[in-house]
Design a protein around this motif. Structure first.
Motif, PDB file in Angstrom:
ATOM      1  N   TYR A   5     -18.638  38.404 136.506  1.00 41.84           N
ATOM      2  CA  TYR A   5     -17.215  37.972 136.223  1.00 41.84           C
ATOM      3  C   TYR A   5     -17.095  36.544 136.071  1.00 41.84           C
ATOM      4  O   TYR A   5     -17.720  35.529 136.331  1.00 41.84           O
ATOM      5  CB  TYR A   5     -16.188  38.535 137.462  1.00 41.84           C
ATOM      6  CG  TYR A   5     -16.882  37.731 138.765  1.00 41.84           C
ATOM      7  CD1 TYR A   5     -16.608  36.332 138.939  1.00 41.84           C
ATOM      8  CD2 TYR A   5     -17.643  38.467 139.835  1.00 41.84           C
ATOM      9  CE1 TYR A   5     -17.154  35.751 140.194  1.00 41.84           C
ATOM     10  CE2 TYR A   5     -18.069  37.631 140.934  1.00 41.84           C
ATOM     11  CZ  TYR A   5     -17.773  36.356 141.123  1.00 41.84           C
ATOM     12  OH  TYR A   5     -18.255  35.610 142.153  1.00 41.84           O
ATOM     13  N   VAL A   6     -15.962  36.173 135.580  1.00 39.19           N
ATOM     14  CA  VAL A   6     -15.319  34.870 135.452  1.00 39.19           C
ATOM     15  C   VAL A   6     -14.076  34.742 136.064  1.00 39.19           C
ATOM     16  O   VAL A   6     -13.153  35.458 135.548  1.00 39.19           O
ATOM     17  CB  VAL A   6     -15.465  34.505 133.950  1.00 39.19           C
ATOM     18  CG1 VAL A   6     -14.547  33.154 133.693  1.00 39.19           C
ATOM     19  CG2 VAL A   6     -16.572  34.557 132.990  1.00 39.19           C
ATOM     20  N   ILE A   7     -13.818  33.862 136.832  1.00 40.20           N
ATOM     21  CA  ILE A   7     -12.639  33.810 137.595  1.00 40.20           C
ATOM     22  C   ILE A   7     -12.121  32.475 137.343  1.00 40.20           C
ATOM     23  O   ILE A   7     -12.945  31.360 137.482  1.00 40.20           O
ATOM     24  CB  ILE A   7     -12.834  33.945 139.134  1.00 40.20           C
ATOM     25  CG1 ILE A   7     -13.044  35.523 139.363  1.00 40.20           C
ATOM     26  CG2 ILE A   7     -11.319  33.646 139.995  1.00 40.20           C
ATOM     27  CD1 ILE A   7     -13.377  35.960 140.835  1.00 40.20           C
ATOM     28  N   GLY A   8     -10.653  32.340 137.008  1.00 39.00           N
ATOM     29  CA  GLY A   8     -10.079  31.062 136.504  1.00 39.00           C
ATOM     30  C   GLY A   8      -8.856  30.847 137.544  1.00 39.00           C
ATOM     31  O   GLY A   8      -8.730  31.597 138.463  1.00 39.00           O
ATOM     32  N   ASP A  14      -9.891  24.423 132.516  1.00 38.62           N
ATOM     33  CA  ASP A  14     -11.305  24.119 132.287  1.00 38.62           C
ATOM     34  C   ASP A  14     -12.114  24.273 133.389  1.00 38.62           C
ATOM     35  O   ASP A  14     -13.268  24.095 133.798  1.00 38.62           O
ATOM     36  CB  ASP A  14     -11.438  22.767 132.004  1.00 38.62           C
ATOM     37  CG  ASP A  14     -10.602  21.808 133.068  1.00 38.62           C
ATOM     38  OD1 ASP A  14      -9.890  22.132 133.877  1.00 38.62           O
ATOM     39  OD2 ASP A  14     -10.874  20.339 132.752  1.00 38.62           O
ATOM     40  N   THR A  15     -11.492  24.919 134.517  1.00 39.00           N
ATOM     41  CA  THR A  15     -12.302  25.387 135.738  1.00 39.00           C
ATOM     42  C   THR A  15     -12.570  27.071 136.205  1.00 39.00           C
ATOM     43  O   THR A  15     -11.382  27.613 136.006  1.00 39.00           O
ATOM     44  CB  THR A  15     -11.346  24.735 137.045  1.00 39.00           C
ATOM     45  OG1 THR A  15     -11.161  23.427 136.890  1.00 39.00           O
ATOM     46  CG2 THR A  15     -12.268  25.026 138.474  1.00 39.00           C
ATOM     47  N   TYR A  16     -13.503  27.087 136.005  1.00 45.86           N
ATOM     48  CA  TYR A  16     -13.939  28.841 136.009  1.00 45.86           C
ATOM     49  C   TYR A  16     -15.222  28.882 136.986  1.00 45.86           C
ATOM     50  O   TYR A  16     -16.021  28.129 137.144  1.00 45.86           O
ATOM     51  CB  TYR A  16     -14.317  29.177 134.801  1.00 45.86           C
ATOM     52  CG  TYR A  16     -13.177  29.472 133.979  1.00 45.86           C
ATOM     53  CD1 TYR A  16     -12.293  30.188 133.820  1.00 45.86           C
ATOM     54  CD2 TYR A  16     -13.004  28.363 132.904  1.00 45.86           C
ATOM     55  CE1 TYR A  16     -11.052  30.341 132.765  1.00 45.86           C
ATOM     56  CE2 TYR A  16     -11.990  28.311 131.905  1.00 45.86           C
ATOM     57  CZ  TYR A  16     -11.113  29.287 131.934  1.00 45.86           C
ATOM     58  OH  TYR A  16      -9.991  29.114 131.094  1.00 45.86           O
ATOM     59  N   LYS A  17     -15.018  29.863 137.696  1.00 41.09           N
ATOM     60  CA  LYS A  17     -16.204  30.557 138.531  1.00 41.09           C
ATOM     61  C   LYS A  17     -16.964  31.599 137.830  1.00 41.09           C
ATOM     62  O   LYS A  17     -16.294  32.656 137.592  1.00 41.09           O
ATOM     63  CB  LYS A  17     -15.563  30.967 139.856  1.00 41.09           C
ATOM     64  CG  LYS A  17     -16.922  31.594 140.817  1.00 41.09           C
ATOM     65  CD  LYS A  17     -16.889  31.229 142.069  1.00 41.09           C
ATOM     66  CE  LYS A  17     -18.057  31.967 143.046  1.00 41.09           C
ATOM     67  NZ  LYS A  17     -19.180  31.646 142.567  1.00 41.09           N
ATOM     68  N   ILE A  18     -18.257  31.568 137.752  1.00 41.79           N
ATOM     69  CA  ILE A  18     -18.909  32.487 136.959  1.00 41.79           C
ATOM     70  C   ILE A  18     -19.797  33.096 138.187  1.00 41.79           C
ATOM     71  O   ILE A  18     -20.463  32.398 138.929  1.00 41.79           O
ATOM     72  CB  ILE A  18     -19.908  32.001 135.712  1.00 41.79           C
ATOM     73  CG1 ILE A  18     -18.883  31.442 134.842  1.00 41.79           C
ATOM     74  CG2 ILE A  18     -20.878  33.354 135.642  1.00 41.79           C
ATOM     75  CD1 ILE A  18     -19.553  30.832 133.591  1.00 41.79           C
ATOM     76  N   GLY A  19     -19.748  34.589 138.527  1.00 39.35           N
ATOM     77  CA  GLY A  19     -20.554  35.092 139.460  1.00 39.35           C
ATOM     78  C   GLY A  19     -20.777  36.311 139.415  1.00 39.35           C
ATOM     79  O   GLY A  19     -20.460  37.074 138.250  1.00 39.35           O
ATOM     80  N   ILE A  20     -21.445  37.045 140.058  1.00 37.03           N
ATOM     81  CA  ILE A  20     -21.707  38.521 139.978  1.00 37.03           C
ATOM     82  C   ILE A  20     -21.273  39.165 141.481  1.00 37.03           C
ATOM     83  O   ILE A  20     -21.103  38.626 142.595  1.00 37.03           O
ATOM     84  CB  ILE A  20     -23.321  38.706 140.179  1.00 37.03           C
ATOM     85  CG1 ILE A  20     -24.027  37.981 141.059  1.00 37.03           C
ATOM     86  CG2 ILE A  20     -23.761  38.129 138.650  1.00 37.03           C
ATOM     87  CD1 ILE A  20     -25.565  38.214 140.974  1.00 37.03           C
TER      88      ILE A  20
END
Length: 70
Positions: A5-8, A14-20
């Protein structure tokens, strides 16, 4: 199978969290929202077999943009 996922952050471009996650991305969003004063949203999600490997590769590619490690 799992999710990448990408959570904004609402109001930020310009700030996102990429995770699983192996469970619901919506549940993960709720967990992250608890510690964040700004509203978060799911920008992208995909269900994949190789989700963990893809996340690792994305983090390597984007490492120079990383704000802080988790």
């Amino acid at each position: 199978m799992g999710f990448i996922y990408v959570i904004g952050e609402t109001g930020s471009t310009d700030t996102y969290k990429i995770g699983i996650s192996q469970t619901s991305v919506e549940d993960r969003l709720c967990t992250l929202q608890i510690g964040n004063p700004r509203e978060l949203y799911i920008a992208l999600t995909a269900e994949l077999e190789e989700y963990a490997l893809l996340e690792q590769r994305i983090h390597i590619l984007l490492n120079k943009y990383r704000i802080r490690g988790e």
